[in-house]
Design a protein around this motif. Structure first.
Motif, PDB file in Angstrom:
ATOM      1  N   VAL A  29       0.833  -1.201   0.000  1.00 55.12           N
ATOM      2  CA  VAL A  29       0.000   0.000   0.000  1.00 55.12           C
ATOM      3  C   VAL A  29       0.868   1.251   0.000  1.00 55.12           C
ATOM      4  CG1 VAL A  29      -1.819   1.256   1.215  1.00 55.12           C
ATOM      5  CG2 VAL A  29      -1.793  -1.250   1.246  1.00 55.12           C
ATOM      6  N   GLY A  30       0.852   1.959  -1.119  1.00 55.53           N
ATOM      7  CA  GLY A  30       1.562   3.228  -1.212  1.00 55.53           C
ATOM      8  C   GLY A  30       0.616   4.403  -1.064  1.00 55.53           C
ATOM      9  N   ARG A  31       1.166   5.600  -1.063  1.00 50.65           N
ATOM     10  CA  ARG A  31       0.324   6.800  -0.951  1.00 50.65           C
ATOM     11  C   ARG A  31      -0.522   7.014  -2.198  1.00 50.65           C
ATOM     12  NH1 ARG A  31       5.180   9.273   0.904  1.00 50.65           N
ATOM     13  NH2 ARG A  31       5.341  10.254  -1.160  1.00 50.65           N
ATOM     14  N   GLU A  32       0.007   6.600  -3.348  1.00 51.51           N
ATOM     15  CA  GLU A  32      -0.664   6.875  -4.621  1.00 51.51           C
ATOM     16  C   GLU A  32      -1.247   5.630  -5.289  1.00 51.51           C
ATOM     17  OE1 GLU A  32       2.311   8.772  -6.943  1.00 51.51           O
ATOM     18  OE2 GLU A  32       2.706  10.315  -5.434  1.00 51.51           O
ATOM     19  N   ARG A  33      -0.631   4.475  -5.075  1.00 46.19           N
ATOM     20  CA  ARG A  33      -1.074   3.251  -5.743  1.00 46.19           C
ATOM     21  C   ARG A  33      -0.924   2.058  -4.814  1.00 46.19           C
ATOM     22  NH1 ARG A  33       0.941   6.576  -9.518  1.00 46.19           N
ATOM     23  NH2 ARG A  33       3.048   6.285  -8.711  1.00 46.19           N
ATOM     24  N   ARG A  34      -1.642   0.995  -5.148  1.00 42.56           N
ATOM     25  CA  ARG A  34      -1.543  -0.262  -4.407  1.00 42.56           C
ATOM     26  C   ARG A  34      -1.211  -1.388  -5.381  1.00 42.56           C
ATOM     27  NH1 ARG A  34      -5.462   2.851  -2.508  1.00 42.56           N
ATOM     28  NH2 ARG A  34      -6.912   2.085  -4.099  1.00 42.56           N
ATOM     29  N   LEU A  35      -0.290  -2.262  -4.963  1.00 41.03           N
ATOM     30  CA  LEU A  35       0.126  -3.400  -5.782  1.00 41.03           C
ATOM     31  C   LEU A  35      -0.291  -4.695  -5.107  1.00 41.03           C
ATOM     32  CD1 LEU A  35       1.837  -4.670  -8.144  1.00 41.03           C
ATOM     33  CD2 LEU A  35       3.745  -4.708  -6.502  1.00 41.03           C
ATOM     34  N   MET A  36      -1.066  -5.518  -5.806  1.00 38.46           N
ATOM     35  CA  MET A  36      -1.431  -6.838  -5.316  1.00 38.46           C
ATOM     36  C   MET A  36      -0.424  -7.842  -5.861  1.00 38.46           C
ATOM     37  SD  MET A  36      -5.126  -8.700  -5.535  1.00 38.46           S
ATOM     38  CE  MET A  36      -5.359 -10.455  -5.293  1.00 38.46           C
ATOM     39  N   ILE A  37       0.018  -8.759  -5.011  1.00 37.25           N
ATOM     40  CA  ILE A  37       0.983  -9.777  -5.425  1.00 37.25           C
ATOM     41  C   ILE A  37       0.248 -11.094  -5.580  1.00 37.25           C
ATOM     42  CG2 ILE A  37       3.145 -10.938  -4.904  1.00 37.25           C
ATOM     43  CD1 ILE A  37       3.888  -8.571  -3.128  1.00 37.25           C
ATOM     44  N   ASP A  38       0.192 -11.564  -6.811  1.00 39.27           N
ATOM     45  CA  ASP A  38      -0.524 -12.751  -7.283  1.00 39.27           C
ATOM     46  C   ASP A  38      -2.030 -12.509  -7.320  1.00 39.27           C
ATOM     47  OD1 ASP A  38       1.392 -14.516  -8.235  1.00 39.27           O
ATOM     48  OD2 ASP A  38       1.883 -15.233  -6.233  1.00 39.27           O
ATOM     49  N   ALA A  39      -2.694 -13.269  -8.210  1.00 38.91           N
ATOM     50  CA  ALA A  39      -4.109 -13.035  -8.496  1.00 38.91           C
ATOM     51  C   ALA A  39      -5.027 -14.048  -7.834  1.00 38.91           C
ATOM     52  CB  ALA A  39      -4.333 -13.057 -10.017  1.00 38.91           C
ATOM     53  N   GLY A  40      -4.464 -15.043  -7.160  1.00 39.47           N
ATOM     54  CA  GLY A  40      -5.288 -16.042  -6.504  1.00 39.47           C
ATOM     55  C   GLY A  40      -5.638 -17.201  -7.411  1.00 39.47           C
ATOM     56  N   GLY A 155       5.917   6.753  -1.991  1.00 41.21           N
ATOM     57  CA  GLY A 155       6.499   6.557  -0.668  1.00 41.21           C
ATOM     58  C   GLY A 155       6.974   5.149  -0.409  1.00 41.21           C
ATOM     59  N   ILE A 156       6.754   4.260  -1.341  1.00 37.68           N
ATOM     60  CA  ILE A 156       7.218   2.883  -1.197  1.00 37.68           C
ATOM     61  C   ILE A 156       7.471   2.299  -2.587  1.00 37.68           C
ATOM     62  CG2 ILE A 156       4.908   1.839  -1.151  1.00 37.68           C
ATOM     63  CD1 ILE A 156       6.098  -0.058   1.069  1.00 37.68           C
ATOM     64  N   THR A 157       8.529   1.511  -2.671  1.00 39.14           N
ATOM     65  CA  THR A 157       8.984   0.971  -3.946  1.00 39.14           C
ATOM     66  C   THR A 157       8.818  -0.539  -3.967  1.00 39.14           C
ATOM     67  OG1 THR A 157      10.673   2.698  -3.943  1.00 39.14           O
ATOM     68  CG2 THR A 157      10.948   0.934  -5.541  1.00 39.14           C
ATOM     69  N   CYS A 158       8.513  -1.069  -5.147  1.00 35.84           N
ATOM     70  CA  CYS A 158       8.482  -2.516  -5.340  1.00 35.84           C
ATOM     71  C   CYS A 158       9.386  -2.866  -6.518  1.00 35.84           C
ATOM     72  CB  CYS A 158       7.072  -3.014  -5.617  1.00 35.84           C
ATOM     73  SG  CYS A 158       5.976  -2.911  -4.192  1.00 35.84           S
TER      74      CYS A 158
END
Length: 292
Positions: A29-40, A155-158
């Motif tokens: 969870v970033g300030r501007e975007r959210r990244l989900m890891i794997d789709a299930g 604010g956070i990097t992946c």
């Protein structure tokens, strides 16, 4: 029962389920975007994860990355596409393209198991995850990368990096430097799609060399749990030692076991015996392949 857990300030994950082979799903969870890891492994899996996060004030993902092509990490992508732009390595997309024409009926699954193009473990889990309606369609990732991609979520990097390994040659890890978290996916697991589960020394040692370049404190294994650096180093040491003994003794099980026991000054644990067996299997399979 699945639960939602939090590591650090900006990483959430949902615990796995062994019976239907649901892996851990993650959210950065970033300030501007959210990244989900794997789709299930299904729409139900992905939907449940996002609903649980919504109850905690976490919105839907803007982006979703796939760690590799295996069914339990991708079957939820078709539903997830309404929320997120999907990302995968080019190798993952290529492997997924081969799945597009497949039928997933009981009859089709059983036929592929008989042919050796599917394994009973996966077929059984698919049947349990989809007991009634099985309208499975393979959605392909929208964006691809070759080796490495860096995402700024605010604010956070992946860092997404292809690492390979025996389990799946397209395996990708996700490194979150600000949280010192390394999401391993399934990359350190054995190859499960051969006649016998196996590791090979070359791929194992190359994989460990890459993984140890990341400055992480928490390592997330998709079908287990987050582990500490000390726990990861212990697992890595076991894999490295067994890989080296496999090379030294050409896969001779008895000599490998004797040498390992001498180093440790004790007998092998159940996990160590299994790991040794998988490396021996790898040598046997390589010999069979070279003879054909």
């Amino acid at each position: 029962m699945q639960t939602i857990e939090k590591v650090g300030e900006r990483f959430w994950y949902q615990t796995p389920v062994s019976e239907t082979d649901r892996p851990i799903l993650g959210m950065v969870v970033g300030r501007e975007r959210r990244l989900m890891i794997d789709a299930g492994n299904s729409e139900a899996h992905a939907r449940y994860f996002l609903e649980e996060l919504e109850e905690r004030g976490i919105g839907a993902p803007d982006l979703a990355v796939l760690t590799h092509w295996h069914w339990d990490h991708i079957f939820g992508l078709e539903w997830l596409h309404q929320h997120a732009v999907s990302i995968a390595s080019s190798g993952t997309r290529e492997a997924m393209e081969k799945l597009v024409p497949f039928s997933w009926s009981d009859e089709a699954l059983d036929r592929r198991v008989e042919e050796g193009t599917e394994i009973e473990f996966c077929a059984s889990a698919i049947k349990k995850e989809f007991p009634l309606h099985r309208d499975i369609r393979i959605a392909l990732p929208v964006m691809t990368f070759e080796n490495r991609m860096e995402l700024d979520l605010g604010g956070i990097t992946c860092v997404l990096q292809h690492v390979g390994g025996d389990h799946a040659g397209d395996s990708v890890v996700v490194y979150i430097p600000e949280e010192r978290i390394l999401f391993l996916g399934d990359c350190i697991y054995a190859d499960i799609f051969s006649a016998k589960r196996n590791y090979t020394p070359g791929k194992t040692l190359a994989l460990l060399e890459v993984l140890e370049t990341f400055d992480a404190e928490t390592y997330v294994l998709s079908h287990w749990k987050p582990v500490s650096k000390a726990e990861f180093r212990e697992e890595a040491a076991l894999l490295r030692t067994m890989a080296q003994l496999t090379d030294e003794f050409a896969g001779d099980s008895a000599r490998m076991r004797e040498a390992y026991e001498k180093r440790k000054g004790r007998g092998l644990t159940e996990e160590e015996l299994e790991t040794l067996e998988y490396f021996v299997n790898g040598v046997v399979l390589q010999k069979k392949t070279s003879m054909t």
